[in-house]
Design a protein around this motif. Structure first.
Motif, PDB file in Angstrom:
ATOM      1  N   LEU A 152      11.097  18.364   8.355  1.00  0.00           N
ATOM      2  CA  LEU A 152      11.103  17.049   7.644  1.00  0.00           C
ATOM      3  C   LEU A 152      11.828  16.480   6.351  1.00  0.00           C
ATOM      4  O   LEU A 152      12.889  17.259   5.847  1.00  0.00           O
ATOM      5  CB  LEU A 152       9.618  16.797   6.690  1.00  0.00           C
ATOM      6  CG  LEU A 152       8.307  17.744   7.928  1.00  0.00           C
ATOM      7  CD1 LEU A 152       7.362  17.996   6.643  1.00  0.00           C
ATOM      8  CD2 LEU A 152       7.934  16.694   8.667  1.00  0.00           C
ATOM      9  N   ILE A 153      12.189  14.952   6.276  1.00  0.00           N
ATOM     10  CA  ILE A 153      13.334  14.675   5.217  1.00  0.00           C
ATOM     11  C   ILE A 153      12.312  13.358   4.719  1.00  0.00           C
ATOM     12  O   ILE A 153      11.892  12.751   5.142  1.00  0.00           O
ATOM     13  CB  ILE A 153      14.223  14.200   5.556  1.00  0.00           C
ATOM     14  CG1 ILE A 153      14.776  14.978   7.154  1.00  0.00           C
ATOM     15  CG2 ILE A 153      15.394  12.905   4.747  1.00  0.00           C
ATOM     16  CD1 ILE A 153      15.883  14.176   8.048  1.00  0.00           C
ATOM     17  N   VAL A 154      12.193  14.322   3.018  1.00  0.00           N
ATOM     18  CA  VAL A 154      11.345  12.878   2.086  1.00  0.00           C
ATOM     19  C   VAL A 154      12.293  12.730   1.217  1.00  0.00           C
ATOM     20  O   VAL A 154      13.531  13.602   0.337  1.00  0.00           O
ATOM     21  CB  VAL A 154      10.820  14.247   1.311  1.00  0.00           C
ATOM     22  CG1 VAL A 154       9.420  12.819   0.559  1.00  0.00           C
ATOM     23  CG2 VAL A 154       8.712  14.829   2.382  1.00  0.00           C
ATOM     24  N   SER A 155      12.304  11.006   1.703  1.00  0.00           N
ATOM     25  CA  SER A 155      13.639  10.916  -0.264  1.00  0.00           C
ATOM     26  C   SER A 155      13.131   9.427  -0.839  1.00  0.00           C
ATOM     27  O   SER A 155      11.690   9.353  -0.875  1.00  0.00           O
ATOM     28  CB  SER A 155      14.478   9.888   0.952  1.00  0.00           C
ATOM     29  OG  SER A 155      13.509   9.215   1.676  1.00  0.00           O
TER      30      SER A 155
ATOM     31  N   ILE B 138      18.227  10.678  -3.951  1.00  0.00           N
ATOM     32  CA  ILE B 138      16.842  11.782  -3.592  1.00  0.00           C
ATOM     33  C   ILE B 138      16.788  11.838  -2.668  1.00  0.00           C
ATOM     34  O   ILE B 138      15.781  11.044  -1.989  1.00  0.00           O
ATOM     35  CB  ILE B 138      16.472  11.302  -4.727  1.00  0.00           C
ATOM     36  CG1 ILE B 138      16.972  11.131  -6.192  1.00  0.00           C
ATOM     37  CG2 ILE B 138      14.952  12.609  -4.797  1.00  0.00           C
ATOM     38  CD1 ILE B 138      16.581  10.882  -7.527  1.00  0.00           C
ATOM     39  N   SER B 139      16.962  13.379  -1.762  1.00  0.00           N
ATOM     40  CA  SER B 139      15.709  13.799  -0.806  1.00  0.00           C
ATOM     41  C   SER B 139      15.654  14.975  -0.442  1.00  0.00           C
ATOM     42  O   SER B 139      16.791  15.744  -0.957  1.00  0.00           O
ATOM     43  CB  SER B 139      16.569  13.128   0.753  1.00  0.00           C
ATOM     44  OG  SER B 139      17.861  13.472   0.827  1.00  0.00           O
ATOM     45  N   VAL B 140      15.046  15.522   0.251  1.00  0.00           N
ATOM     46  CA  VAL B 140      15.075  16.997   0.118  1.00  0.00           C
ATOM     47  C   VAL B 140      14.250  17.030   1.339  1.00  0.00           C
ATOM     48  O   VAL B 140      13.990  16.287   2.580  1.00  0.00           O
ATOM     49  CB  VAL B 140      13.222  17.663  -0.647  1.00  0.00           C
ATOM     50  CG1 VAL B 140      12.900  19.058  -0.235  1.00  0.00           C
ATOM     51  CG2 VAL B 140      13.890  17.228  -2.148  1.00  0.00           C
TER      52      VAL B 140
ATOM     53  N   ASN C  45       0.708  -1.248  -0.017  1.00  0.00           N
ATOM     54  CA  ASN C  45       0.366  -0.050  -0.406  1.00  0.00           C
ATOM     55  C   ASN C  45       0.978   1.526   0.291  1.00  0.00           C
ATOM     56  O   ASN C  45       0.270   2.070   0.130  1.00  0.00           O
ATOM     57  CB  ASN C  45      -0.821   0.045   1.038  1.00  0.00           C
ATOM     58  CG  ASN C  45      -1.965  -1.459   1.342  1.00  0.00           C
ATOM     59  OD1 ASN C  45      -2.567  -0.771   0.190  1.00  0.00           O
ATOM     60  ND2 ASN C  45      -2.490  -1.544   1.942  1.00  0.00           N
ATOM     61  N   GLY C  46       2.455   0.835  -0.364  1.00  0.00           N
ATOM     62  CA  GLY C  46       2.939   2.452  -0.044  1.00  0.00           C
ATOM     63  C   GLY C  46       3.293   2.948  -1.939  1.00  0.00           C
ATOM     64  O   GLY C  46       2.620   3.025  -2.614  1.00  0.00           O
ATOM     65  N   THR C  47       3.493   4.139  -1.432  1.00  0.00           N
ATOM     66  CA  THR C  47       3.950   4.811  -2.489  1.00  0.00           C
ATOM     67  C   THR C  47       6.174   4.750  -3.053  1.00  0.00           C
ATOM     68  O   THR C  47       5.672   4.952  -3.890  1.00  0.00           O
ATOM     69  CB  THR C  47       4.175   7.024  -2.073  1.00  0.00           C
ATOM     70  OG1 THR C  47       4.735   6.061  -0.867  1.00  0.00           O
ATOM     71  CG2 THR C  47       2.661   6.424  -2.472  1.00  0.00           C
ATOM     72  N   GLY C  48       6.603   4.108  -1.593  1.00  0.00           N
ATOM     73  CA  GLY C  48       7.836   3.856  -2.484  1.00  0.00           C
ATOM     74  C   GLY C  48       8.763   5.188  -2.202  1.00  0.00           C
ATOM     75  O   GLY C  48       9.603   5.653  -2.337  1.00  0.00           O
ATOM     76  N   TYR C  49       8.513   6.488  -1.583  1.00  0.00           N
ATOM     77  CA  TYR C  49       8.829   7.405  -1.094  1.00  0.00           C
ATOM     78  C   TYR C  49       8.425   7.264   0.562  1.00  0.00           C
ATOM     79  O   TYR C  49       7.674   6.877   0.911  1.00  0.00           O
ATOM     80  CB  TYR C  49       8.793   8.765  -0.962  1.00  0.00           C
ATOM     81  CG  TYR C  49       8.238   8.940  -2.602  1.00  0.00           C
ATOM     82  CD1 TYR C  49       9.525   9.054  -3.860  1.00  0.00           C
ATOM     83  CD2 TYR C  49       7.068   8.735  -3.100  1.00  0.00           C
ATOM     84  CE1 TYR C  49       9.397   9.015  -5.410  1.00  0.00           C
ATOM     85  CE2 TYR C  49       6.798   9.176  -5.437  1.00  0.00           C
ATOM     86  CZ  TYR C  49       8.184   9.058  -5.598  1.00  0.00           C
ATOM     87  OH  TYR C  49       8.222   8.809  -7.325  1.00  0.00           O
ATOM     88  N   PHE C  50      10.160   7.914   1.146  1.00  0.00           N
ATOM     89  CA  PHE C  50       9.950   7.444   2.328  1.00  0.00           C
ATOM     90  C   PHE C  50      10.085   8.869   3.299  1.00  0.00           C
ATOM     91  O   PHE C  50      10.333  10.121   2.532  1.00  0.00           O
ATOM     92  CB  PHE C  50      11.116   7.127   2.969  1.00  0.00           C
ATOM     93  CG  PHE C  50      10.765   5.101   2.548  1.00  0.00           C
ATOM     94  CD1 PHE C  50      10.747   4.651   4.130  1.00  0.00           C
ATOM     95  CD2 PHE C  50      11.169   4.961   1.879  1.00  0.00           C
ATOM     96  CE1 PHE C  50      10.485   3.596   3.193  1.00  0.00           C
ATOM     97  CE2 PHE C  50      10.616   3.743   1.398  1.00  0.00           C
ATOM     98  CZ  PHE C  50      10.698   2.640   2.407  1.00  0.00           C
ATOM     99  N   ILE C  51       9.335   8.980   4.356  1.00  0.00           N
ATOM    100  CA  ILE C  51       9.130  10.602   5.062  1.00  0.00           C
ATOM    101  C   ILE C  51       9.956   9.707   6.576  1.00  0.00           C
ATOM    102  O   ILE C  51       9.558   9.149   7.151  1.00  0.00           O
ATOM    103  CB  ILE C  51       8.227  10.446   4.735  1.00  0.00           C
ATOM    104  CG1 ILE C  51       8.395  12.567   5.648  1.00  0.00           C
ATOM    105  CG2 ILE C  51       7.006  10.038   5.950  1.00  0.00           C
ATOM    106  CD1 ILE C  51       6.844  13.571   5.464  1.00  0.00           C
ATOM    107  N   ALA C  52      10.857  11.508   7.149  1.00  0.00           N
ATOM    108  CA  ALA C  52      11.520  11.237   8.261  1.00  0.00           C
ATOM    109  C   ALA C  52      11.222  12.772   9.177  1.00  0.00           C
ATOM    110  O   ALA C  52      11.019  13.312   8.170  1.00  0.00           O
ATOM    111  CB  ALA C  52      13.053  10.485   8.848  1.00  0.00           C
TER     112      ALA C  52
END
Length: 163
Positions: free
Chosen positions: A146-149, A159-161, A132-139
């Protein structure tokens, strides 16, 4: 007055137009050959550009939500099993999922299409994503940044922002 006829010279060279036309055709063929030689690298680059756009969309949606809510980040969604933002990178739940067990649910961002229309999915999903995921991770770090990778980036890229 006598008008003289000017003889047309029949040169055996090429005109500038003919030369430029041949050069343009050669350039197009070379471009096609280069793309044909490295399709995986080029496709990977295109996927990485899509990933960078997607993680920017996610983090911008969260940022807009926080601005509208006095700096408060989105809380755990209402879908089954969703977890809160933490220091551990956790996969973001898909917009269409019914259960977000062990995933971060950001459905509040897509409610009424106010912040984003749908949570984007990685180009390699479902192969590289959880069910059920999107393949993008958040912390979230200790300073609430926030760090979205995108851990599935291709061609050895990271790739992370952060925001």
């Amino acid at each position: 007055m006598q008008l003289e006829r000017v003889k047309e010279s029949s040169s055996k060279g090429y005109s500038l137009l003919e030369f430029l036309l041949v050069m343009a055709i050669i350039a197009i063929l070379v471009g096609i050959i280069i793309i044909a030689i490295h399709p995986g690298k080029n496709l990977g680059h295109i996927h990485n550009v899509n990933r960078r756009t997607a993680i920017n969309t996610i983090i911008d949606g969260i940022h807009q939500y926080a601005l509208d809510n006095n700096g408060v980040l989105p809380t755990v969604g209402t879908r089954l099993g969703a977890v809160a933002l933490s220091a551990t990178p956790t996969e973001v739940c898909s917009t269409t999922a019914t259960s977000c067990a062990g995933l971060v649910d950001l459905a509040i961002l897509t409610a009424s299409d106010k912040y984003i229309v749908a949570i984007p999915k990685d180009p390699q999903c479902p192969a590289e994503c959880s069910a059920n995921g999107t393949g993008y991770f958040i912390a979230k770090d200790i300073n609430n940044r926030l760090i979205v990778s995108a851990p599935n980036a291709e061609n050895g890229k990271t790739i992370s922002v952060n925001k």
